[in-house]
Write a protein that holds these residues in place. Sequence first.
Motif, short mmCIF file in Angstrom:
data_model
loop_
_atom_site.label_atom_id
_atom_site.label_comp_id
_atom_site.label_asym_id
_atom_site.label_seq_id
_atom_site.Cartn_x
_atom_site.Cartn_y
_atom_site.Cartn_z
N ASN A 125 0.83 -1.21 0.00
CA ASN A 125 0.00 0.00 0.00
C ASN A 125 0.86 1.25 0.00
O ASN A 125 0.52 2.26 0.59
CB ASN A 125 -0.94 0.00 1.20
CG ASN A 125 -0.19 -0.03 2.53
OD1 ASN A 125 1.03 -0.21 2.56
ND2 ASN A 125 -0.91 0.13 3.63
N PRO A 169 3.44 4.21 -2.14
CA PRO A 169 3.11 5.31 -3.06
C PRO A 169 2.95 4.87 -4.51
O PRO A 169 2.53 5.67 -5.36
CB PRO A 169 4.31 6.26 -2.91
CG PRO A 169 5.44 5.37 -2.49
CD PRO A 169 4.82 4.31 -1.63
N GLY A 170 3.29 3.62 -4.84
CA GLY A 170 3.16 3.16 -6.22
C GLY A 170 4.32 3.62 -7.09
O GLY A 170 5.30 4.20 -6.62
N GLU A 194 -1.63 -1.60 -10.59
CA GLU A 194 -1.86 -0.75 -9.43
C GLU A 194 -2.72 -1.48 -8.41
O GLU A 194 -3.67 -2.18 -8.75
CB GLU A 194 -2.55 0.55 -9.86
CG GLU A 194 -1.70 1.42 -10.77
CD GLU A 194 -2.42 2.72 -11.14
OE1 GLU A 194 -3.60 2.86 -10.74
OE2 GLU A 194 -1.81 3.55 -11.82
N ASN A 238 -4.20 2.10 -3.16
CA ASN A 238 -2.90 2.65 -3.55
C ASN A 238 -1.84 1.56 -3.38
O ASN A 238 -2.03 0.56 -2.69
CB ASN A 238 -2.54 3.88 -2.69
CG ASN A 238 -2.56 3.56 -1.21
OD1 ASN A 238 -3.64 3.44 -0.62
ND2 ASN A 238 -1.40 3.44 -0.59
#
Length: 355
Positions: free
Chosen positions: A297, A299-300, A336, A340
């Motif tokens: 989870n 910031p990607g 994704e 998040n």
Amino acid sequence: MNWQHLIEDRNRFFWLLHLGGWIGFAMVHYLGSLLHDLRDVFVWIILFRAWAGALISLGLRYVYQKAWNLSPAKIALVVIVSSYVAGVVWQVVNNITYWEIYKHGFRPDFWLLYTKSSVWSFYIMLAWSGLYFGIKYYQMLQQERQKVLTANNMANQAQLKMLRYQLNPHFLFNTLNAISTLILINENKTANAMVTKLSEFLRYSLDKDPMKRVTVTQELTALQLYLDIEKVRFEERLQIKFEIQNNCQNALVPSMILQPLAENAIKYAIAAREEGGTIEVKVSRFANDLQLEINDNGPGAEIVDGNLYRENGVGLANTRERLATLFQEYSLVVSENIPNGLKINIRIPFQTEVE
């Protein structure tokens, strides 16, 4: 001429053998006609027989391509029936040609005589079919042998790459630094436990061949060792969740396939956020496939054509390379995570130790 390249090009190799074989057939029959002192016009009959045989047997190729994935018994039945039909058709054409050219338009009184000598033609077509399957199986065997040689060669490279992404110097440095800190603050019990886990993890990662497979249970044990070490560093900032289906414990996976993905998640998702985050590991079975998933989870990251855009990133690339070497069919999808973070999903054939 590069004969190895010619053999590997299946389509070109087929045409070379197909045309060469029928030309040889015509040459043998021409030499036989010289012994019987036949008229010169018989040469045209020989050429037409070879041409008709080549054309009719070419149709067998497409029939066998359709039947290639059938069971051996069904393939044998298809070969016998197809060879017989092709042999009868070829012999009818041969008889008509012989009577028309050599016998000046002779016609038999009974229609069944058009199939005269069909057994001989059937044997020829059956021999063609046997050569077709024999050569094709030989090519497949050579291809599998080449894959084994390639895999063995890549294994040596993979061993070195393992040290790059499994035994990351930063990971070792951070772990040893954490142990040193624990000793300084008199947390000797925790430091000793961390040294033990690090020793077990290093032993496992160095002993396991990166091209071999282990059970899901063994893989998760190694992953747990790695995550326990990292959890000492990040404490409550690192949360770990496992979701494993009961029927997947004995499924086989490449050794250390999950650790570099977990390391990426820690580096880019946990360490990048002050509040830390959660890493979730899921293993499940879907039909005849095994699904491995790691999500976070954090910031990607930017995803370009199904790949993460990160400089100097090697974990994901090496994982793809290992999967491509070990499996003919696999998938590795980066997407994704909702709401998040990132999700990495690996799908490979489901196999167990029993198999």
